[in-house]
Motif scaffolding. Structure first.
Motif: not given
Length: 218
Positions: A53-67
């Motif tokens: 959780f220290s690199n959330l900006s790097e994986i934000k492209g994967q944080i896509k969902a309806d919920v």
């Protein structure tokens, strides 16, 4: 209509219950678990993203969902350092919520706590209240906040104080009536099911559910 979900805290008491519900639901075709360690669960719907959780900006492209379901949390016993405690209970949920806004996530479900209040002198209640307040100002179409009381469930770690409290609550719960019903202990399976059921609705706005209302949903 099939849905895609992201769950944070899927290894925890409530999160593990919710994950099971989602994986067995025909309404959800994909579930992404965001966590520090592998869950060791085999299911074709499940995808895991391992992060500290220290690199959330790097994986934000994967944080896509309806919920998005946020079930992350800690205790003073596990996290005595207050800065680390705040990061887990406040910073991570809010950072993920901000990414949710960027990625146009339609729903964000947060497990908070009964008595959450940003003005409280109690550190735990204050952090929970601040998290709620900071979440509410974000532009997410539907925000659902769950405020359970004492949790009843099968914890992996032993907590003697909670065990004693739950034994006492078996006696006290029936005495808590009227406006005091929200202080009754609540099963984690009930919270998980309520979160799931509310996620199937298309209502927009900010919704807060104290413990007694959570039970009514189910």
């Amino acid at each position: 209509m099939s849905k895609k979900a992201i769950i944070i805290g899927a290894s925890g008491l409530i999160g593990s219950e919710l994950l099971s519900v989602l994986l067995h639901s025909s309404a959800y075709t994909e579930v992404i678990a965001l966590g520090r360690k592998p869950l060791n669960i085999q299911n074709q719907k499940l995808k895991e993203i391992i992060t500290d959780f220290s690199n959330l900006s790097e994986i934000k492209g994967q944080i896509k969902a309806d919920v998005i379901f946020c079930c992350i949390g800690t205790t003073r016993a596990k996290t005595p350092d207050l800065n680390s405690y705040r990061k887990i209970d406040h910073d991570i949920p809010i950072e993920i919520a901000k990414i949710a806004v960027e990625n146009q996530v339609q729903q964000y479900h947060l497990v908070s706590a009964l008595g959450a209040n940003a003005q409280s002198s109690n550190f735990y209640s204050k952090i929970k209240g601040q998290t709620e307040d900071d979440l509410k100002v974000l532009n997410i179409p539907a925000i659902h906040i769950y405020q359970p009381s004492l949790l009843s469930g099968n914890r992996k770690e032993k907590r003697m104080a909670e065990k004693i409290a739950l034994v006492l609550m078996k006696v006290i719960d029936p005495l808590l009536i009227g406006s005091l019903k929200k202080y009754r202990s609540i099963k984690t399976s009930v919270i998980a099911l309520a979160m799931y059921q509310q996620s199937l609705k298309e209502d927009q706005g900010i919704f807060t559910y104290p413990s007694d209302i959570i039970k009514e949903i189910v």
